[in-house]
Write an enzyme that holds these catalytic residues in place. Structure first.
Site, PDB file in Angstrom:
ATOM      1  N   LYS A 185       0.868  -1.181   0.000  1.00  0.00           N
ATOM      2  CA  LYS A 185       0.000   0.000   0.000  1.00  0.00           C
ATOM      3  C   LYS A 185       0.903   1.228   0.000  1.00  0.00           C
ATOM      4  CE  LYS A 185      -1.379   2.655   2.970  1.00  0.00           C
ATOM      5  NZ  LYS A 185      -1.121   3.807   2.077  1.00  0.00           N
ATOM      6  N   GLU A 261      10.202   1.151  10.337  1.00  0.00           N
ATOM      7  CA  GLU A 261      11.216   2.184  10.044  1.00  0.00           C
ATOM      8  C   GLU A 261      10.533   3.522  10.254  1.00  0.00           C
ATOM      9  OE1 GLU A 261      14.352   1.867   9.266  1.00  0.00           O
ATOM     10  OE2 GLU A 261      14.516  -0.259   8.795  1.00  0.00           O
ATOM     11  N   CYS A 295      14.041  11.055   6.674  1.00  0.00           N
ATOM     12  CA  CYS A 295      14.092  10.657   8.078  1.00  0.00           C
ATOM     13  C   CYS A 295      15.504  10.761   8.640  1.00  0.00           C
ATOM     14  CB  CYS A 295      13.572   9.234   8.221  1.00  0.00           C
ATOM     15  SG  CYS A 295      14.374   8.111   7.076  1.00  0.00           S
ATOM     16  N   GLU A 390      10.424  16.341  14.360  1.00  0.00           N
ATOM     17  CA  GLU A 390      11.013  16.376  13.019  1.00  0.00           C
ATOM     18  C   GLU A 390      10.423  17.567  12.268  1.00  0.00           C
ATOM     19  OE1 GLU A 390       9.769  12.444  11.600  1.00  0.00           O
ATOM     20  OE2 GLU A 390      11.658  12.323  10.540  1.00  0.00           O
TER      21      GLU A 390
HETATM   22  P1  NAD Z   1       2.774   8.530   7.789  1.00  0.00           P
HETATM   23  O1  NAD Z   1       3.011   7.705   8.984  1.00  0.00           O
HETATM   24  O2  NAD Z   1       1.737   9.583   7.846  1.00  0.00           O
HETATM   25  O3  NAD Z   1       2.374   7.614   6.551  1.00  0.00           O
HETATM   26  C1  NAD Z   1       3.170   6.534   6.136  1.00  0.00           C
HETATM   27  C2  NAD Z   1       2.286   5.501   5.482  1.00  0.00           C
HETATM   28  O4  NAD Z   1       1.369   4.997   6.447  1.00  0.00           O
HETATM   29  C3  NAD Z   1       1.449   6.018   4.321  1.00  0.00           C
HETATM   30  O5  NAD Z   1       1.376   5.014   3.337  1.00  0.00           O
HETATM   31  C4  NAD Z   1       0.081   6.222   4.956  1.00  0.00           C
HETATM   32  O6  NAD Z   1      -0.975   6.087   4.048  1.00  0.00           O
HETATM   33  C5  NAD Z   1       0.060   5.081   5.957  1.00  0.00           C
HETATM   34  N1  NAD Z   1      -0.835   5.283   7.099  1.00  0.00           N
HETATM   35  C6  NAD Z   1      -1.101   6.448   7.744  1.00  0.00           C
HETATM   36  N2  NAD Z   1      -1.980   6.215   8.758  1.00  0.00           N
HETATM   37  C7  NAD Z   1      -2.247   4.885   8.738  1.00  0.00           C
HETATM   38  C8  NAD Z   1      -3.066   4.035   9.527  1.00  0.00           C
HETATM   39  N3  NAD Z   1      -3.789   4.512  10.547  1.00  0.00           N
HETATM   40  N4  NAD Z   1      -3.108   2.715   9.233  1.00  0.00           N
HETATM   41  C9  NAD Z   1      -2.372   2.210   8.220  1.00  0.00           C
HETATM   42  N5  NAD Z   1      -1.583   2.979   7.424  1.00  0.00           N
HETATM   43  C10 NAD Z   1      -1.517   4.291   7.694  1.00  0.00           C
HETATM   44  O7  NAD Z   1       4.201   9.120   7.375  1.00  0.00           O
HETATM   45  P2  NAD Z   1       4.573  10.016   6.107  1.00  0.00           P
HETATM   46  O8  NAD Z   1       4.183  11.418   6.409  1.00  0.00           O
HETATM   47  O9  NAD Z   1       4.090   9.416   4.842  1.00  0.00           O
HETATM   48  O10 NAD Z   1       6.165   9.859   6.076  1.00  0.00           O
HETATM   49  C11 NAD Z   1       6.997  10.650   6.805  1.00  0.00           C
HETATM   50  C12 NAD Z   1       7.495   9.905   8.031  1.00  0.00           C
HETATM   51  O11 NAD Z   1       8.165   8.708   7.629  1.00  0.00           O
HETATM   52  C13 NAD Z   1       8.540  10.691   8.807  1.00  0.00           C
HETATM   53  O12 NAD Z   1       8.317  10.549  10.177  1.00  0.00           O
HETATM   54  C14 NAD Z   1       9.853  10.020   8.398  1.00  0.00           C
HETATM   55  O13 NAD Z   1      10.875  10.182   9.335  1.00  0.00           O
HETATM   56  C15 NAD Z   1       9.432   8.599   8.263  1.00  0.00           C
HETATM   57  N6  NAD Z   1      10.369   7.858   7.408  1.00  0.00           N
HETATM   58  C16 NAD Z   1      11.159   6.926   7.993  1.00  0.00           C
HETATM   59  C17 NAD Z   1      12.077   6.231   7.219  1.00  0.00           C
HETATM   60  C18 NAD Z   1      12.956   5.199   7.837  1.00  0.00           C
HETATM   61  O14 NAD Z   1      13.542   4.419   7.099  1.00  0.00           O
HETATM   62  N7  NAD Z   1      13.097   5.142   9.147  1.00  0.00           N
HETATM   63  C19 NAD Z   1      12.167   6.476   5.842  1.00  0.00           C
HETATM   64  C20 NAD Z   1      11.333   7.439   5.282  1.00  0.00           C
HETATM   65  C21 NAD Z   1      10.423   8.116   6.088  1.00  0.00           C
END
Ligand code: NAD
Length: 487
Positions: A185, A261, A295, A390
């Site tokens: 997804k 992650e 991140c 962040e």
């Molecule tokens: P997010 O958590 O809002 O969304 C990430 C994913 O989760 C999306 O596909 C979203 O649709 C899904 N999602 C959101 N709510 C959900 C729920 N209740 N149930 C199931 N799925 C759900 O994060 P974002 O804004 O897309 O990404 C940014 C974040 O990701 C930052 O905190 C960044 O640090 C982190 N990040 C971490 C890494 C790593 O490798 N550690 C890499 C890239 C980004």
């Protein structure tokens, strides 16, 4: 708000794939959702919006395909992955342009991400042939002990918008190499790279049901179906700590294997003996990559007081030289933020720091659309939002320190622990500091340590497990122990 910087755009092609990919076939859905270009909010595509029924169907396909894929020879899996790698590289320009349009990453940087994404596929095409168990000596002459490595089962993968290609391949390539099937997804902002990647997987000979992509606007119903389905044996998630924690709880009810992650808050420590020019170049690379939306971006820059003024003077020149503009222009280094919410967060962090007495040396304002000017702050102090959350934007807060123990305490004093960076020419200090930093990744005189063959992941609230290298493969394998009495 002012208008974004202008540019002459060439005629843009329609994205090749906008339907869901389920059971080896493209599927239109009753409703669609819009993907808009952060550059000018123009419509890039209307994408299939899948719901619970399609999620259940995808789970059935993933289970059926697992029966065959898990028994497919390592050589055959490896050959398909290798063809997928070639296909991704052959479409580098198209995937990069799609990325620039779906989330605003400058196209030259996006080309780099496509190569990085392909690197995971290449690496795991090779590693697929090296999945083997061990023999264990027994204290008894009549017993033989060994282990097998078995794929964990069908996998549900959730990816964020900030790396629309690399976060997909970093999960999907090791899962497929291990013999798992995957339902992905993608983030609602960036489904187009994921759909083109699965298209290329199919063209490379990937069998139906091995890799499926379910775009949707609301992630909750689809995720609920797949997380509650006990046949899905693993959840792998990259995204925010807040959502990751929620999913951790949900996954407990079906005892899934889990990789998380999550977010970071990277300290970048410049010691008094550092090569200042190299440090300036690497802070700029780490901080302003993807307009600060990664991140592992430097979030807190600690500079020793002896070199603070020299560092700041050179850093300002580097930041003032950054080219902000149209993500489709190959010369652009900083594009727009992904959307208005991202911009609001950056504005609130800078306003809060300013109100607390921080000085804005450059930037500090929106520059049209969802653009935020590359910004440097000094006089940043504890208690400011920018040191606690962040920022996910092009803002570089600079702090000073005088003592190694003091800066280590400050660096570790956050609930997350993904990446940290140290600049020094003293080998002893480099060892001491890397060992004392409570982080999953440490860059010593290296602002961009991530590479497919190395472990990527964090400690504390930055998550569980590692992606990349053999660590990333073992996240998709179970160990089976076999004890045989030979008579
Ligand atoms: P997010 O958590 O809002 O969304 C990430 C994913 O989760 C999306 O596909 C979203 O649709 C899904 N999602 C959101 N709510 C959900 C729920 N209740 N149930 C199931 N799925 C759900 O994060 P974002 O804004 O897309 O990404 C940014 C974040 O990701 C930052 O905190 C960044 O640090 C982190 N990040 C971490 C890494 C790593 O490798 N550690 C890499 C890239 C980004």
């Amino acid at each position: 708000m002012t208008q974004p910087p202008t540019s002459q755009r060439h005629a843009l092609a329609e994205p090749a794939r906008t339907q869901a990919f389920i059971g080896g076939a493209w599927r239109a859905t009753a409703s669609t959702f819009e993907v808009r270009d952060p550059w000018d909010r123009s419509l890039v595509a209307r994408v299939a919006d899948v719901g619970e029924a399609e999620a259940r169907e995808a789970a059935d396909h993933a289970v059926t395909a697992f029966a065959t894929w898990s028994r497919t020879s390592a050589w055959e899996k490896s050959a398909i992955l290798r063809r997928w790698f070639d296909a991704i590289l052959a479409h580098e320009g198209e995937l990069a342009e799609l990325m620039a349009r779906e989330m605003g990453k400058p196209v030259t940087e996006a080309r780099g991400e496509v190569k990085y994404a392909a690197g995971f596929v290449e690496y795991y095409a090779e590693e697929a042939k090296r999945i083997h168990g061990e023999t264990i000596p027994s204290q008894f002459a009549h017993k033989r002990l060994h282990t097998n490595l078995k794929p964990v089962g069908p996998v549900y993968a959730i990816t964020p918008w900030n790396f629309p290609a690399a976060m997909v391949t970093r999960k999907v390539a090791p899962a497929l190499a291990a013999g798992c099937t995957v339902i992905l997804k993608p983030a609602e902002a960036t489904p187009l790279n994921a759909l083109r990647l699965v298209d290329l997987w199919q063209q490379a000979g990937g069998p139906p049901g091995t890799f499926q992509v379910l775009p949707c606007l609301d992630p909750v119903p689809v995720s609920r179906v797949l997380i509650n389905d006990a046949r899905i044996r693993k959840l792998t998630f990259t995204g925010s700590t807040e959502v990751g924690m929620r999913l951790y709880g949900q996954a407990a009810t079906t005892m899934k294997r889990l990789s998380l992650e999550l977010g970071g808050h990277a300290p970048f420590i410049v010691c008094a003996d550092a090569d200042i020019d190299a440090a300036v170049a690497q802070v700029a690379a780490s901080k302003f990559r993807n307009a600060g939306q990664t991140c592992v971006c430097a979030n807190r820059i600690y500079v020793h007081s002896d070199v603070h003024d020299a560092f700041v003077a050179r850093f300002l020149l580097a930041v003032e030289g950054l080219r902000v503009g149209d993500p489709l222009d190959p010369a652009t280094q900083i594009g727009p933020l992904v959307n208005g919410d991202a911009l609001d967060k950056v504005v609130s962090h800078v306003d809060d720091a300013r109100a607390g007495g921080a000085k804005v040396l450059v930037g500090g304002a929106t520059s049209g659309g969802s653009f935020y000017a590359p910004t440097v702050l000094t006089g940043v102090r504890g208690g400011m939002k920018i040191l606690e959350e962040e920022t996910f934007g092009p803002v570089a807060p600079i702090l000073t320190f005088t003592d190694e123990a003091e800066v280590l305490r400050a660096a570790n004093n956050v609930p997350v622990g993904l990446a940290a960076y140290v600049w020094t020419r003293d080998l002893g200090r480099a060892y001491r500091m890397s060992e004392a930093l409570d982080y999953g990744i440490v860059g010593i005189n290296d602002g961009v340590p991530a590479t497919p063959q190395a472990p990527f992941g964090g400690v504390k609230n930055s998550g569980l497990g590692r992606e990349g290298g053999h660590w990333g493969l073992h996240e998709f394998l179970d160990v089976q122990y076999v004890s045989t009495v030979i008579g």
